[in-house]
Design an enzyme around this catalytic site. Sequence first.
Site, PDB file in Angstrom:
ATOM      1  N   LYS A 192     -46.262 -42.494 -59.096  1.00 30.26           N
ATOM      2  CA  LYS A 192     -46.305 -41.536 -60.208  1.00 30.26           C
ATOM      3  C   LYS A 192     -45.697 -40.201 -59.766  1.00 30.26           C
ATOM      4  CE  LYS A 192     -48.994 -38.421 -61.775  1.00 30.26           C
ATOM      5  NZ  LYS A 192     -47.982 -37.471 -62.276  1.00 30.26           N
ATOM      6  N   GLU A 267     -51.810 -35.402 -48.319  1.00 32.54           N
ATOM      7  CA  GLU A 267     -50.981 -34.349 -47.726  1.00 32.54           C
ATOM      8  C   GLU A 267     -51.081 -33.163 -48.674  1.00 32.54           C
ATOM      9  OE1 GLU A 267     -48.439 -31.866 -47.230  1.00 32.54           O
ATOM     10  OE2 GLU A 267     -46.768 -33.273 -47.465  1.00 32.54           O
ATOM     11  N   CYS A 301     -45.136 -27.078 -48.838  1.00 35.47           N
ATOM     12  CA  CYS A 301     -46.536 -27.129 -48.397  1.00 35.47           C
ATOM     13  C   CYS A 301     -46.697 -26.499 -47.013  1.00 35.47           C
ATOM     14  CB  CYS A 301     -47.050 -28.562 -48.431  1.00 35.47           C
ATOM     15  SG  CYS A 301     -45.928 -29.723 -47.682  1.00 35.47           S
ATOM     16  N   GLU A 397     -53.109 -20.324 -50.859  1.00 32.01           N
ATOM     17  CA  GLU A 397     -51.722 -20.784 -50.972  1.00 32.01           C
ATOM     18  C   GLU A 397     -51.108 -20.203 -52.246  1.00 32.01           C
ATOM     19  OE1 GLU A 397     -50.983 -25.060 -51.797  1.00 32.01           O
ATOM     20  OE2 GLU A 397     -49.583 -24.916 -50.125  1.00 32.01           O
TER      21      GLU A 397
HETATM   22  P1  NAI Z   1     -51.263 -30.934 -58.483  1.00 30.34           P
HETATM   23  O1  NAI Z   1     -51.992 -31.254 -57.241  1.00 30.34           O
HETATM   24  O2  NAI Z   1     -52.020 -30.796 -59.743  1.00 30.34           O
HETATM   25  O3  NAI Z   1     -50.144 -32.066 -58.743  1.00 30.34           O
HETATM   26  C1  NAI Z   1     -49.600 -32.932 -57.781  1.00 30.34           C
HETATM   27  C2  NAI Z   1     -49.557 -34.352 -58.338  1.00 30.34           C
HETATM   28  O4  NAI Z   1     -50.882 -34.806 -58.606  1.00 30.34           O
HETATM   29  C3  NAI Z   1     -48.805 -34.479 -59.660  1.00 30.34           C
HETATM   30  O5  NAI Z   1     -48.117 -35.711 -59.689  1.00 30.34           O
HETATM   31  C4  NAI Z   1     -49.933 -34.498 -60.678  1.00 30.34           C
HETATM   32  O6  NAI Z   1     -49.586 -35.126 -61.875  1.00 30.34           O
HETATM   33  C5  NAI Z   1     -50.995 -35.270 -59.938  1.00 30.34           C
HETATM   34  N1  NAI Z   1     -52.369 -35.033 -60.397  1.00 30.34           N
HETATM   35  C6  NAI Z   1     -52.909 -33.885 -60.888  1.00 30.34           C
HETATM   36  N2  NAI Z   1     -54.200 -34.070 -61.209  1.00 30.34           N
HETATM   37  C7  NAI Z   1     -54.500 -35.354 -60.914  1.00 30.34           C
HETATM   38  C8  NAI Z   1     -55.685 -36.149 -61.014  1.00 30.34           C
HETATM   39  N3  NAI Z   1     -56.824 -35.651 -61.482  1.00 30.34           N
HETATM   40  N4  NAI Z   1     -55.630 -37.444 -60.607  1.00 30.34           N
HETATM   41  C9  NAI Z   1     -54.493 -37.962 -60.116  1.00 30.34           C
HETATM   42  N5  NAI Z   1     -53.342 -37.273 -60.015  1.00 30.34           N
HETATM   43  C10 NAI Z   1     -53.342 -35.986 -60.391  1.00 30.34           C
HETATM   44  O7  NAI Z   1     -50.413 -29.651 -58.233  1.00 30.34           O
HETATM   45  P2  NAI Z   1     -49.821 -28.655 -59.357  1.00 30.34           P
HETATM   46  O8  NAI Z   1     -50.827 -28.382 -60.393  1.00 30.34           O
HETATM   47  O9  NAI Z   1     -48.529 -29.180 -59.788  1.00 30.34           O
HETATM   48  O10 NAI Z   1     -49.617 -27.347 -58.487  1.00 30.34           O
HETATM   49  C11 NAI Z   1     -50.727 -26.484 -58.253  1.00 30.34           C
HETATM   50  C12 NAI Z   1     -50.686 -25.919 -56.875  1.00 30.34           C
HETATM   51  O11 NAI Z   1     -50.834 -26.973 -55.935  1.00 30.34           O
HETATM   52  C13 NAI Z   1     -49.382 -25.264 -56.481  1.00 30.34           C
HETATM   53  O12 NAI Z   1     -49.293 -23.967 -56.939  1.00 30.34           O
HETATM   54  C14 NAI Z   1     -49.436 -25.355 -54.993  1.00 30.34           C
HETATM   55  O13 NAI Z   1     -50.231 -24.334 -54.483  1.00 30.34           O
HETATM   56  C15 NAI Z   1     -50.130 -26.683 -54.749  1.00 30.34           C
HETATM   57  N6  NAI Z   1     -49.158 -27.754 -54.472  1.00 30.34           N
HETATM   58  C16 NAI Z   1     -49.022 -28.184 -53.190  1.00 30.34           C
HETATM   59  C17 NAI Z   1     -48.084 -29.141 -52.881  1.00 30.34           C
HETATM   60  C18 NAI Z   1     -47.897 -29.650 -51.508  1.00 30.34           C
HETATM   61  O14 NAI Z   1     -46.839 -30.158 -51.195  1.00 30.34           O
HETATM   62  N7  NAI Z   1     -48.883 -29.576 -50.667  1.00 30.34           N
HETATM   63  C19 NAI Z   1     -47.173 -29.679 -53.881  1.00 30.34           C
HETATM   64  C20 NAI Z   1     -47.431 -29.200 -55.226  1.00 30.34           C
HETATM   65  C21 NAI Z   1     -48.386 -28.266 -55.467  1.00 30.34           C
END
Ligand code: NAI
Length: 494
Positions: A192, A267, A301, A397
């Site tokens: 996904k 991660e 990240c 972050e």
């Molecule tokens: P997120 O963690 O919500 O999204 C990442 C992935 O998880 C997306 O594919 C999303 O659809 C999925 N997801 C979200 N909620 C879920 C759930 N309940 N169950 C299963 N899958 C789920 O991150 P978001 O909202 O896009 O970004 C928020 C913050 O997260 C950013 O500002 C940043 O600080 C951090 N982030 C960190 C990343 C990293 O590489 N460590 C990458 C993206 C965001």
Amino acid sequence: MNTIQTIKLSQVVSDFLKEEKKLFINGEFVSSTDGKTFHTLNPANNEVLADIHEASEKDIDRAVQAAKNAFENGPWSTMTPLERGDLIYKLALLIEEHKQYIAEIDSLDNGKPMSELLENDLPNAIGQFKYFSGWASKLVGQHIPVNGNFLNYTRHEPIGVVGQIIPWNFPFMMAAWKIAPALATGCTVVLKPAEQTPLSALYLAKLIQEAGFPKGVINIVNGHGENTGSALVKHPSVDKIAFTGSTEVGKIIMKEAANTMKRVTLELGGKSPNIVLDDANVEKAANGVFAGIMYNQGEVCSAGSRAYVHSSIYDEFMERLVSLTKDVKLGSGLQSGNTMGSLVSQEQKDQVMNYIELGKAEGAKLICGGKALDQGCFVEPTIFADVKDDMRISKEEIFGPVLVVSKVESEQEALERANNSAYGLGAGIWTQNITRAHNMANRLKSGSVWINCYNATDPASPFGGYKNSGFGREMGSYALENYTEVKSIWVSLD
Ligand code: NAI
Ligand code: MG
């Protein structure tokens, strides 16, 4: 003279954008069962790029059943390791052939510069498939000299159906980090992508078809996290979830996965320190610290978002750092010459701007940047100085082009403050003294340490987090452990 040239989109990409963006299940593009779609936007101008079919719970079930069938009964389950490796390698070559198109798609969907995609994301993604294609035929167990008259050996078997959930910061590259090792071990995949950047994974699906993977080995289902992602995490026939994204969602996934005892690797976020000691090559350190936070608009990240700089070189270091921000060309990722693109979304821009306001309110000194452009999701490279460890901009972050800098008086102080974080993904050390560098590397609590460099990665070298940055390691031989179960087999020789 205007040196900025707009890149004309390839015909292939223009045509791709017009196609219907369906789900890729069991080797075919299919409509979502309830007909629901969502928009994906170009964050450089906030215009709609395409409508994407959103996978419902029912669609997730279809995708998981397809993956399960492919794992248990399909040709994938009886393929020899060399044949599996060949297919993975074939996919690498196809990606190589199509890399310009994939780069254009990711630049449109995510906002990042083409140059970064062509120099980093795409070569890295191709490297993952090439590297892991070789591992398919090299997964070996052990022969163990046990007590008694037995032959005892282990098999490293594929876990089964793997649900993979990825973020939007490196859309195509993250798909590669996840899919390549899973395929090498013989697992099947339901991937996904992030809802902000669903396009390049659908382009990958076309290449998966062209490479000739058996039906159901890789399924790609777009949708939002709370619906599509959550349905994947809950599905009882998914054996493992591999997730990259926020720590907050990582925790939700870990709790939910407990109900079905799924294997989980995470991660997650970071607040990685970059330490500049008094004997550092200041020019190199300034360049490295700058790139360590500003690369990919800071949406990394492992971004080196906290700098600890020794007082004896602080002034020179800061002067160099600030002058680097002046060279940044902020603008559409699709225009050549631009070195920093747009953030991924309005939501992300708001988050970053809120942190910048918070930093000012907390009393940190804004040295440069701090503003957003009126149009699109662009934020200037921003540096705060005089930052205290208890300020939120130092602890949380931000995930944008924002660096917080603190002056330190000793190596010990730098080390303690660097480790004083809930996260532990990456850390940088800048010094000419190899003894100091290695001692410090041993004491930093993070999954990667970079000495006189930052954010170097390679498909052969592991990457992952300590503490709130998650667990499990991607890449290298370590990534294979994420996708295998170990079976111990006993044979009586009496
Ligand atoms: P997120 O963690 O919500 O999204 C990442 C992935 O998880 C997306 O594919 C999303 O659809 C999925 N997801 C979200 N909620 C879920 C759930 N309940 N169950 C299963 N899958 C789920 O991150 P978001 O909202 O896009 O970004 C928020 C913050 O997260 C950013 O500002 C940043 O600080 C951090 N982030 C960190 C990343 C990293 O590489 N460590 C990458 C993206 C965001
Ligand atoms: Mg979210």
